[in-house]
Write a protein that holds these residues in place. Structure first.
Motif, PDB file in Angstrom:
ATOM      1  N   UNK A 203     -20.443  -5.071  -5.028  1.00  0.00           N
ATOM      2  CA  UNK A 203     -19.401  -5.999  -4.576  1.00  0.00           C
ATOM      3  C   UNK A 203     -18.022  -5.513  -5.003  1.00  0.00           C
ATOM      4  N   UNK A 204     -17.938  -4.973  -6.217  1.00  0.00           N
ATOM      5  CA  UNK A 204     -16.658  -4.468  -6.706  1.00  0.00           C
ATOM      6  C   UNK A 204     -16.136  -3.345  -5.817  1.00  0.00           C
ATOM      7  N   UNK A 205     -17.024  -2.451  -5.419  1.00  0.00           N
ATOM      8  CA  UNK A 205     -16.613  -1.337  -4.566  1.00  0.00           C
ATOM      9  C   UNK A 205     -16.099  -1.842  -3.221  1.00  0.00           C
ATOM     10  N   UNK A 206     -16.793  -2.819  -2.649  1.00  0.00           N
ATOM     11  CA  UNK A 206     -16.376  -3.353  -1.359  1.00  0.00           C
ATOM     12  C   UNK A 206     -15.018  -4.052  -1.467  1.00  0.00           C
ATOM     13  N   UNK A 207     -14.837  -4.858  -2.504  1.00  0.00           N
ATOM     14  CA  UNK A 207     -13.563  -5.564  -2.697  1.00  0.00           C
ATOM     15  C   UNK A 207     -12.427  -4.569  -2.889  1.00  0.00           C
ATOM     16  N   UNK A 208     -12.668  -3.546  -3.708  1.00  0.00           N
ATOM     17  CA  UNK A 208     -11.621  -2.561  -3.983  1.00  0.00           C
ATOM     18  C   UNK A 208     -11.273  -1.758  -2.736  1.00  0.00           C
ATOM     19  N   UNK A 209     -12.263  -1.443  -1.925  1.00  0.00           N
ATOM     20  CA  UNK A 209     -11.997  -0.690  -0.697  1.00  0.00           C
ATOM     21  C   UNK A 209     -11.147  -1.511   0.268  1.00  0.00           C
ATOM     22  N   UNK A 210     -11.458  -2.786   0.419  1.00  0.00           N
ATOM     23  CA  UNK A 210     -10.671  -3.654   1.305  1.00  0.00           C
ATOM     24  C   UNK A 210      -9.247  -3.798   0.782  1.00  0.00           C
ATOM     25  N   UNK A 211      -9.109  -3.992  -0.530  1.00  0.00           N
ATOM     26  CA  UNK A 211      -7.772  -4.096  -1.126  1.00  0.00           C
ATOM     27  C   UNK A 211      -6.992  -2.803  -0.948  1.00  0.00           C
ATOM     28  N   UNK A 212      -7.687  -1.656  -0.991  1.00  0.00           N
ATOM     29  CA  UNK A 212      -7.035  -0.368  -0.794  1.00  0.00           C
ATOM     30  C   UNK A 212      -6.543  -0.211   0.634  1.00  0.00           C
ATOM     31  N   UNK A 213      -7.314  -0.706   1.594  1.00  0.00           N
ATOM     32  CA  UNK A 213      -6.857  -0.680   2.989  1.00  0.00           C
ATOM     33  C   UNK A 213      -5.620  -1.559   3.154  1.00  0.00           C
ATOM     34  N   UNK A 214      -5.594  -2.684   2.447  1.00  0.00           N
ATOM     35  CA  UNK A 214      -4.423  -3.560   2.508  1.00  0.00           C
ATOM     36  C   UNK A 214      -3.176  -2.875   1.951  1.00  0.00           C
ATOM     37  N   UNK A 215      -3.398  -2.007   0.958  1.00  0.00           N
ATOM     38  CA  UNK A 215      -2.275  -1.329   0.287  1.00  0.00           C
ATOM     39  C   UNK A 215      -2.137   0.122   0.738  1.00  0.00           C
ATOM     40  N   UNK A 216      -2.595   0.408   1.931  1.00  0.00           N
ATOM     41  CA  UNK A 216      -2.686   1.800   2.355  1.00  0.00           C
ATOM     42  C   UNK A 216      -1.335   2.520   2.363  1.00  0.00           C
ATOM     43  N   UNK A 217      -0.293   1.823   2.778  1.00  0.00           N
ATOM     44  CA  UNK A 217       1.022   2.456   2.806  1.00  0.00           C
ATOM     45  C   UNK A 217       1.435   2.954   1.441  1.00  0.00           C
ATOM     46  N   UNK A 218       1.212   2.135   0.425  1.00  0.00           N
ATOM     47  CA  UNK A 218       1.565   2.511  -0.940  1.00  0.00           C
ATOM     48  C   UNK A 218       0.696   3.665  -1.436  1.00  0.00           C
ATOM     49  N   UNK A 219      -0.591   3.612  -1.089  1.00  0.00           N
ATOM     50  CA  UNK A 219      -1.503   4.670  -1.508  1.00  0.00           C
ATOM     51  C   UNK A 219      -1.151   6.009  -0.863  1.00  0.00           C
ATOM     52  N   UNK A 220      -0.767   5.982   0.402  1.00  0.00           N
ATOM     53  CA  UNK A 220      -0.468   7.233   1.083  1.00  0.00           C
ATOM     54  C   UNK A 220       0.818   7.872   0.570  1.00  0.00           C
ATOM     55  N   UNK A 221       1.707   7.065  -0.031  1.00  0.00           N
ATOM     56  CA  UNK A 221       2.868   7.654  -0.702  1.00  0.00           C
ATOM     57  C   UNK A 221       2.409   8.501  -1.890  1.00  0.00           C
ATOM     58  N   UNK A 222       1.382   8.024  -2.571  1.00  0.00           N
ATOM     59  CA  UNK A 222       0.821   8.804  -3.668  1.00  0.00           C
ATOM     60  C   UNK A 222       0.175  10.087  -3.154  1.00  0.00           C
ATOM     61  N   UNK A 223      -0.494   9.991  -2.020  1.00  0.00           N
ATOM     62  CA  UNK A 223      -1.089  11.178  -1.408  1.00  0.00           C
ATOM     63  C   UNK A 223      -0.005  12.208  -1.116  1.00  0.00           C
ATOM     64  N   UNK A 224       1.134  11.748  -0.623  1.00  0.00           N
ATOM     65  CA  UNK A 224       2.239  12.664  -0.317  1.00  0.00           C
ATOM     66  C   UNK A 224       2.716  13.389  -1.577  1.00  0.00           C
ATOM     67  N   UNK A 225       2.710  12.695  -2.711  1.00  0.00           N
ATOM     68  CA  UNK A 225       3.093  13.329  -3.975  1.00  0.00           C
ATOM     69  C   UNK A 225       2.092  14.434  -4.329  1.00  0.00           C
ATOM     70  N   UNK A 226       0.804  14.142  -4.158  1.00  0.00           N
ATOM     71  CA  UNK A 226      -0.229  15.137  -4.451  1.00  0.00           C
ATOM     72  C   UNK A 226      -0.097  16.334  -3.519  1.00  0.00           C
TER      73      UNK A 226
END
Length: 368
Positions: free
Chosen positions: A261-284
């Motif tokens: 359940x934790x993995x599913x919740x975190x994955x959905x929350x990550x999709x919600x925050x995708x813009x912020x996460x992809x900024x981190x990808x750009x740094x990498x």
């Protein structure tokens, strides 16, 4: 003391080395061996996990909420999405479903180190096709798709294409993949392993989901993961998009209730925050570019990585050079006799990696 009589184990399994995880790092070391995201989870993802995952209850076996989100995102039916505990779990499921004793599974080599084991466990025979080696860094370390297509026989049941390739880093282009699929029999499963897709910046790279190759070619299944770009490696969740009947076969071989359940919740929350996460990808990605340029400047023949790691072709000196990195508190992933994979990690790690790389490149060049 008399040795106990133990159950008989398949000899090929008894001889199979377990999957070797990247070494754990000490408190002052940089762990650059497992291609993990160096950033901490986003606060919004951490908050989503608070109080929403009752550990005394089983999770939803189908991860329906996450599948619904992914189905809407990619414009496919619910049954055309499969979620499991990491994309590698889906690889195991698909190979188990497609291949058995007397069958063959083709993949490039060197590629993801789990491939040989998952084929062996299924009872099938692995057919390893060497990567392209060339003085042109734009070509070296890439899949030889023509040779892979040439290797297809009446016994071939599955083919794995890893792009960007782990551990060398280069991509397969859209044109190359389309030509390859058209040469493969339509009843042969093709697994497009795109675990590092979010890090790709190369023009013309295949994008299995964006190009919807699974619709034009129902024998193609596309794999993605939340472990790398989304930083959820510790929760283990990946997904596949493909034809419902093919994914039904994967679901039939899956270990039930493996996505928490934790993995599913975190994955959905990550999709919600995708813009912020992809900024981190750009740094990498920017750090990756810095590493590749500087390593090449030192004289290293680094392939064109489109992932979150770089590859050093250290050959016979691989274990020795990995030891030099380890002594400098940098944990890397050596592949004995071939090379060293170094994940793009914290900002502070970049200069240390370059210092160690500089210290060993001259003797390595002198050996050639």
């Amino acid at each position: 003391m008399t040795e106990p009589i133990l159950p008989r184990i398949r000899p090929e399994i008894a001889a199979l080395a377990p999957y070797r995880q990247g070494k754990q790092a000490g408190p002052d070391a940089f762990k650059l061996s497992s291609n993990e995201n160096p950033f901490d989870p986003l606060p919004s993802v951490t908050k989503a996990l608070e109080g929403t995952t009752p550990i005394n209850r089983y999770p939803d076996a189908s991860a329906a909420r996450l599948r619904e989100r992914l189905a809407a995102r990619y414009g496919v039916g619910l049954d055309e999405v499969h979620v499991a505990s990491g994309s590698v779990a889906i690889l195991y499921q698909l190979v188990q479903a497609a291949a058995s004793v007397g069958d063959e599974v083709i993949y490039a080599w060197r590629s993801f180190e789990a491939y040989p084991g998952l084929v062996l466990v299924s009872g099938a025979t692995a057919v390893q096709i060497p990567l392209i080696e060339s003085d042109d860094l734009a070509l070296t370390g890439r899949h030889d798709l023509d040779a892979m297509a040439d290797a297809v026989t009446s016994r071939t049941r599955a083919i794995i294409v890893c792009t960007p390739n782990n551990p060398t880093g280069p991509i397969v282009t859209s044109a190359e993949f389309e030509a390859f699929v058209n040469r493969v029999p339509a009843d042969c499963l093709i697994i497009l392993d795109e675990a590092y897709a979010e890090f790709v910046r190369a023009q013309g790279a295949v994008d299995g989901l964006g190009e919807r190759v699974f619709e034009k070619h129902p024998n193609v299944v596309v794999l993605r993961t939340f472990s790398k770009a989304y930083g959820l490696a510790g929760l283990r969740v990946g997904y596949a998009i493909g034809h419902a009947k093919v994914l039904d076969a994967a679901r039939a071989t899956a270990v039930p209730l493996s996505v928490t359940s934790a993995a599913e919740v975190a994955a959905i929350a990550s999709l919600d925050a995708e813009g912020e996460l992809l900024k981190r990808v750009a740094v990498i990605v920017e750090r990756r570019g810095t590493l590749v340029e500087a390593l090449r400047g030192q004289g290293w023949a680094v392939p064109d990585s489109q992932s979150n790691f770089v590859w050093l072709p250290t050959g016979e000196r691989t274990d020795e050079i990995a030891g030099v990195f380890r002594d400098a508190d940098i944990v890397v992933r050596p592949f004995s006799g071939d090379g060293i994979r170094i994940s793009v990690g914290e900002h502070e790690s970049v200069e240390k990696v370059l210092q160690v790389a500089q210290s060993v490149v001259a003797p390595l060049q002198g050996q050639k």
